[in-house]
Every structure is written in structure tokens, then in C-alpha cells.
Design an enzyme around this catalytic site. Sequence first.
Site, short mmCIF file in Angstrom:
data_model
loop_
_atom_site.label_atom_id
_atom_site.label_comp_id
_atom_site.label_asym_id
_atom_site.label_seq_id
_atom_site.Cartn_x
_atom_site.Cartn_y
_atom_site.Cartn_z
N CYS A 100 0.76 -1.36 0.12
CA CYS A 100 -0.04 0.07 0.01
C CYS A 100 0.86 1.49 0.01
O CYS A 100 0.46 2.36 -0.12
CB CYS A 100 -1.02 -0.13 1.17
N CYS A 122 14.16 0.11 11.42
CA CYS A 122 13.76 0.77 12.53
C CYS A 122 12.19 1.35 12.11
O CYS A 122 12.00 2.04 11.56
CB CYS A 122 14.73 2.02 12.64
ZN LIG Z 1 0.51 -1.63 3.90
#
Ligand SMILES: [Zn+2]
Length: 135
Positions: A100, A122
Site C-alpha cells: 500500500c 527501525c
Molecule cells: Zn500496507
Amino acid sequence: MSYDVEKPDEEWRAELTPAEYAVLRQAATEPAFTGEYTDTKKQGVYSCRACGAELFTSTTKFESHCGWPSFYDPKDTDAVELVSDRSHGMVRTEVRCARCGSHLGHVFEGEGYATPTDQRYCINSISLRLAPEEG
Ligand SMILES: [Zn+2]
């Protein structure tokens, strides 16, 4: 770059909390040592909070003491997208969800952590949702 999951901005705004939206869709960073998964040792799979794609597992999570959840490898190499980030006067590598395009955090290399990859993904806690294993 087009993603499998693409939504108009107002839809992301409606689905995410303001804090989630700021990090996932505007690449903000949650304050260090405040995220809910920073010190989590529960076993399970971490998914993208925006689209649900599986991104990281507890097996590659390690204690970096940096204030954010740290992983030395994604669940699958193609689960994340790495993008050069020159914001804030630094050259860093941004980590995005490959499904996404949502912002997850940054990856750093060669810091000397005793991990198999010498990489530190991180990642903001608020970008993830942990599905704990049973038992
Ligand atoms: Zn996603």
C-alpha cells in the site's frame, strides 16, 4: 510506483486515527520509547496497520535500545519497498509497505549489532499491528 492497495487520501484519513495517518501516510515518526511494540517480546506476525500485509515476524525482532521496534530482516524481501530519503538533511533509506506504500520507518546498515544481517529496520509501532501466536 503503483501499489496493489491504493486509496484516495480522504479514505485513508477516515480509516486511520490522526496519529496513524501522520506516520503511515505523511511519513512522520512516533517519539522514541513511546510505541506500544518497542519492548514487546511476544511471538507473532507484525502486519501493516494500513492494509494488513504481513511485514515482519517476532523471530527477527531484536533489542536495539534505539526506542523503536527493530528487526534485522522483513518477513519476505518483497514485503517492503526501500526508497532513498533525503529529507531532514540526511540520506536515509525509507521503508514502505510494498502493498500500500505506507511509511513504516527506515533501515540502517553496518551499525555493528550482533544480528545475521547487520541491518536495523527501525519501524514505528504505530505502523504495525501484532497478531500474537496462540499459547
Ligand atoms: Zn500496507
